[in-house]
Design a protein around this motif. Structure first.
Motif: not given
Length: 437
Positions: A244-271
């Motif tokens: 649960k702690q691990g998944v909540e980290f991902l949830v929080n990171a995506k919501r508060e600290h990542m780019p808005k388009e995070a769920v559309t970025l693949d490995t090359e997009g992230g690079r």
């Protein structure tokens, strides 16, 4: 005259190659028989042209290595067949070829996590341990090529996630060392955000799109919290506080600290996102280092970044063990040529050249301690330790179904479709029949 690459050293002792037996058995069912191509020396016969099936090579170096082989083996020419970027697509095309028993694919460049699935389905030819030298390779990489203590693939490149960070921005913000915990990382971002040059920069990125990368992110987040997707007994272990702690980290990171388009970025997009100068921290593979450090104008962060171990909740986190292994299709012709080509690509000369050209992680331990290599790639000591402590993705014969379940439930959690608790409960239920002995 045909020149066969020299094979130094003697066969490995059983103790070294048995390291992965327990792991291989935990989630693998099916027949214990060998590959369709046989398991005896007689199965590795035939010389002539072969194909090498791999994902896209963006460095251009792979063709140079193949050209080197072809120049010395005019009667055993290798032709590269490039598959799509996305690992799921690569796997599907390889499976389609295998299920039709086609001989179109000879040497397969397999993601390390596919070994059990491909070997259990008899799509690979067993490689006798006496025919390759594994003694100089990192022990963690050897286990990835085994299924039920038999060798089906030779480690070619390894991989482990590292934390890329903008060293220049951290220094300007008065931060002297990379973060070891999530809290330190968020605090560093808060300080960097106050800098004038950080106006349009996002804090952090790890892949949370609905692909294989989501499985990798889940393995790392849950592992860093002290949990595991599949336990040592081969059963799903997601009903734990650590998961649960691990998944909540991902949830929080995506919501508060990542780019808005995070769920559309693949490995090359992230690079590309990192190289454009729009990230402070990024979880990424070693291959990015050489590309991000290009001084030709393609990277805005060249000379401005460094790498460190992944952070975790209370200290350094856990990386996923990645990489690729080379295997021989059970249905290939000219398997003797295929084995010699594998030994050529996994030899020290080829691995050294590949590291210099691509910054991909080698499997030979000595290259991580080579002064010349460390001078050019300062991250090598960090990467060697990350590989040694890395966690694999679930080892399962039904890996395609397992990873699809993980990707779906984790995606629902990070996008807010389900609470973390519900996603974990649903994933536990989906994985139970898929990992049943």
């Amino acid at each position: 005259m045909r020149r066969t690459p020299r094979i130094p050293g003697a066969p490995l002792a059983g103790a070294l190659v048995c390291a992965g037996l327990a792991l291989s058995l935990t989630a693998c069912g099916g027949d214990d028989g060998g590959a369709a191509g046989g398991t005896s020396e007689a199965s590795l016969q035939g010389r002539g042209p072969i194909t090498f099936v791999t994902g896209k090579d963006r460095s251009g170096h792979l063709q140079k290595q193949v050209d080197g082989w072809n120049a010395e083996h005019p009667k055993e020419q290798v032709r590269i067949i490039e598959l799509p970027d996305e690992p799921n697509d690569q796997r599907q095309q390889m499976i389609q070829n295998a299920t039709t028993k086609s001989d179109a694919y000879a040497v397969l460049n397999l993601d390390v996590v596919w070994t059990a699935e491909f070997a259990a389905n008899r799509w690979l030819t067993e490689i006798p341990k006496s025919r390759v030298d594994l003694s100089k390779m990192l022990p963690a990489t050897i286990t990835t090529g085994q299924y039920r203590d038999r060798l089906y693939a030779v480690p070619s490149t390894s991989d482990a996630g590292m934390l890329y960070y903008r060293e220049d921005l951290l220094k300007k913000a008065g931060i002297s060392a990379p973060p070891k915990t999530y809290a330190e990382m968020w605090d560093a971002c808060a300080k960097v955000e106050k800098l004038p040059e950080a106006k349009d920069i996002d804090c952090f990125f790890t892949e949370v799109n609905k692909t294989e990368s989501m499985t990798i992110s889940a393995v790392e987040a849950i592992g860093s919290a002290g949990g595991s997707i599949i336990g040592a007994d081969g059963k799903p272990a997601l009903n734990t506080p650590q998961a649960k702690q691990g998944v909540e980290f991902l949830v929080n990171a995506k919501r508060e600290h990542m780019p808005k388009e995070a769920v559309t970025l693949d490995t090359e997009g992230g690079r590309r996102y990192f190289q454009s100068g729009r990230l402070v921290f990024q979880r990424q593979w070693p291959y990015q280092y050489a590309l991000a450090d290009q001084k030709d104008g393609s990277s805005k962060v060249a000379g401005k970044f460094a790498v460190a171990p992944l952070p975790g909740p209370n200290g350094p986190g856990v990386a996923n063990l990645g990489g690729h292994n080379l295997a021989i299709s059970a249905f290939a012709k000219n398997k003797a040529s295929a084995l010699d080509f594998i030994r050529y690509l996994t030899g020290e000369q080829s691995q050294r050249a590949n590291l210099l050209a691509t910054s991909q992680a080698p499997t030979l331990a000595a290259l991580y301690d080579d002064p010349e290599m460390v001078k050019k790639f300062p991250y090598l000591p960090v990467l060697k330790q990350a590989i040694a402590n890395a966690k694999p993705r679930p080892v399962a014969v039904k890996y395609g179904d397992v990873t699809a379940a993980i990707q779906g439930e984790m995606y629902d959690a990070v996008t807010g479709k389900k609470p973390a608790d519900q996603a974990l409960t649903d994933l536990q239920a989906k994985l139970q029949p898929l990992t049943a002995q």
